[in-house]
Write a protein that holds these residues in place. Structure first.
Motif, mmCIF file in Angstrom:
data_model
loop_
_atom_site.group_PDB
_atom_site.id
_atom_site.type_symbol
_atom_site.label_atom_id
_atom_site.label_comp_id
_atom_site.label_asym_id
_atom_site.label_seq_id
_atom_site.Cartn_x
_atom_site.Cartn_y
_atom_site.Cartn_z
ATOM 1 N N ASN A 1 -6.819 -10.895 6.251
ATOM 2 C CA ASN A 1 -7.150 -9.626 7.129
ATOM 3 C C ASN A 1 -8.251 -8.825 6.834
ATOM 4 N N SER A 2 -9.157 -9.035 7.377
ATOM 5 C CA SER A 2 -10.596 -8.282 6.558
ATOM 6 C C SER A 2 -10.190 -7.210 7.913
ATOM 7 N N GLN A 3 -9.355 -6.962 8.412
ATOM 8 C CA GLN A 3 -9.493 -5.245 9.088
ATOM 9 C C GLN A 3 -8.640 -4.485 8.303
ATOM 10 N N VAL A 4 -7.750 -5.025 6.512
ATOM 11 C CA VAL A 4 -7.207 -4.816 5.640
ATOM 12 C C VAL A 4 -7.371 -4.456 5.172
ATOM 13 N N GLY A 5 -7.880 -5.748 4.597
ATOM 14 C CA GLY A 5 -8.187 -5.957 2.861
ATOM 15 C C GLY A 5 -7.589 -6.013 1.800
ATOM 16 N N PHE A 6 -7.977 -6.253 0.734
ATOM 17 C CA PHE A 6 -7.224 -5.831 -0.810
ATOM 18 C C PHE A 6 -6.827 -5.368 -0.880
ATOM 19 N N ALA A 7 -7.566 -3.823 -1.264
ATOM 20 C CA ALA A 7 -6.992 -2.591 -1.706
ATOM 21 C C ALA A 7 -5.962 -2.063 -0.617
ATOM 22 N N LEU A 8 -6.039 -1.972 0.440
ATOM 23 C CA LEU A 8 -5.034 -1.109 1.222
ATOM 24 C C LEU A 8 -4.089 -2.149 1.474
ATOM 25 N N GLY A 9 -3.576 -3.102 0.754
ATOM 26 C CA GLY A 9 -3.002 -4.131 1.086
ATOM 27 C C GLY A 9 -2.111 -3.853 -0.261
ATOM 28 N N CYS A 10 -2.779 -3.924 -1.094
ATOM 29 C CA CYS A 10 -1.969 -2.883 -2.808
ATOM 30 C C CYS A 10 -1.329 -2.079 -2.412
ATOM 31 N N PHE A 11 -2.396 -0.820 -1.519
ATOM 32 C CA PHE A 11 -1.629 0.755 -1.177
ATOM 33 C C PHE A 11 0.022 0.324 -0.329
ATOM 34 N N TYR A 12 -0.565 -1.006 0.657
ATOM 35 C CA TYR A 12 1.196 -0.722 1.345
ATOM 36 C C TYR A 12 2.363 -1.472 0.128
ATOM 37 N N GLY A 13 2.056 -2.494 -0.602
ATOM 38 C CA GLY A 13 2.438 -3.046 -1.446
ATOM 39 C C GLY A 13 3.320 -1.847 -2.518
ATOM 40 N N VAL A 14 2.559 -0.846 -3.368
ATOM 41 C CA VAL A 14 3.361 -0.425 -3.639
ATOM 42 C C VAL A 14 3.938 0.467 -3.008
ATOM 43 N N ARG A 15 3.567 0.840 -1.782
ATOM 44 C CA ARG A 15 4.840 2.136 -1.231
ATOM 45 C C ARG A 15 5.680 1.373 -1.063
ATOM 46 N N MET A 16 6.025 -0.155 -0.837
ATOM 47 C CA MET A 16 6.783 -0.060 -0.263
ATOM 48 C C MET A 16 8.313 -0.845 -2.389
#
Length: 255
Positions: free
Chosen positions: A92-107
């Motif tokens: 998803n271009s609106q989210v991006g890899f960096a924000l995805g990593c941030f959410y993954g670490v949060r989980m």
């Protein structure tokens, strides 16, 4: 000729015995701090804040002498979910890899915090904490003791069910059931003979338990159930609650 041997084992006892301060701290304090920690994880929006929260979990686990390998291994399903989160966020271009990593670490931080509590708190202590939290509802005629008893029995039935599954699995395997051989359909079709007697046995246990509880006057009105060990907040637990809440509040506000 190849000989196949199988002995099914399920590890359901998560509590690790210890005498550290994390172990002896009141269960209600640990549950409250876990709730505050969860809120802080969602509130923090910087990598520095996530690093500090992860460092806090690591220090608590080390102070409680919790095996890090076991604690990290318990979170493998969450790691897979976090990896999928990063993957879909990258697409998803609106989210991006960096924000995805941030959410993954949060989980991952959420599950590691809960592991610290579960591995250092007995099921009995958690049940007592639940009873203490819902005890104000007695004024509304809510059956607090019955709710705590149901929660306690549900927890205690988990290891019994695991033992029953292992025993039936081994018995069926000795009769030639193909749990690890053949195609997918052959392996799946070998499990119904395990689950059917499992459910029958669990219902039989539940029926015997209901008769025993009825003979001991469980559910009788007009009385209040007592406990062998009353929950009393120690000064050290109160101090831990105050310090923990203050530290999490500062991290949530500044990070």
């Amino acid at each position: 000729m190849l000989r196949y041997t199988s002995r099914m084992q399920l590890r359901v006892n998560t509590y690790i015995d210890g005498d550290s301060f994390v172990h002896t701290c009141d269960a209600r304090v640990k549950v409250l701090l876990l709730c505050a920690y969860t809120a802080t994880v969602f509130w923090v929006e910087t990598w520095v804040g996530q690093f500090l929260l992860g460092f806090l979990c690591l220090m608590l686990a080390l102070s409680a002498r919790v095996p890090l390998g076991r604690m990290l291994a318990m979170g493998i399903p969450v790691y897979m979910m976090a990896a999928l989160t990063v993957l879909f966020a990258s697409i998803n271009s609106q989210v991006g890899f960096a924000l995805g990593c941030f959410y993954g670490v949060r989980m991952i931080l959420l599950i590691l915090g809960s592991f610290v509590v579960v591995l250092t708190t007995t099921s009995t202590a958690l049940t007592d904490a639940l009873r203490s939290f819902v005890s104000p509802l007695r004024v509304l005629h809510v059956p607090v003791d019955d709710i705590a008893m149901v929660f306690s029995m549900a927890i205690r039935f988990i290891p019994l069910m695991a033992q029953e599954i292992c025993a039936i699995h081994d018995a069926q395997f000795s009769r030639g059931a193909s749990f690890h051989r053949g195609g997918l359909w052959q392996r799946v079709s070998a499990w119904p003979p395990v689950f059917i007697p499992l459910f029958v046995g669990m219902f039989r246990r539940a029926d015997k338990l209901s008769v025993a509880m009825d003979a001991r006057c469980y559910g009788a009105r007009g009385g209040r159930r007592t406990s062998l060990r009353e929950c009393r907040m120690t000064p050290a637990s109160v101090a831990a609650l105050a310090v923990g809440l203050g530290l999490l509040a500062v991290m949530a506000l500044l990070l």
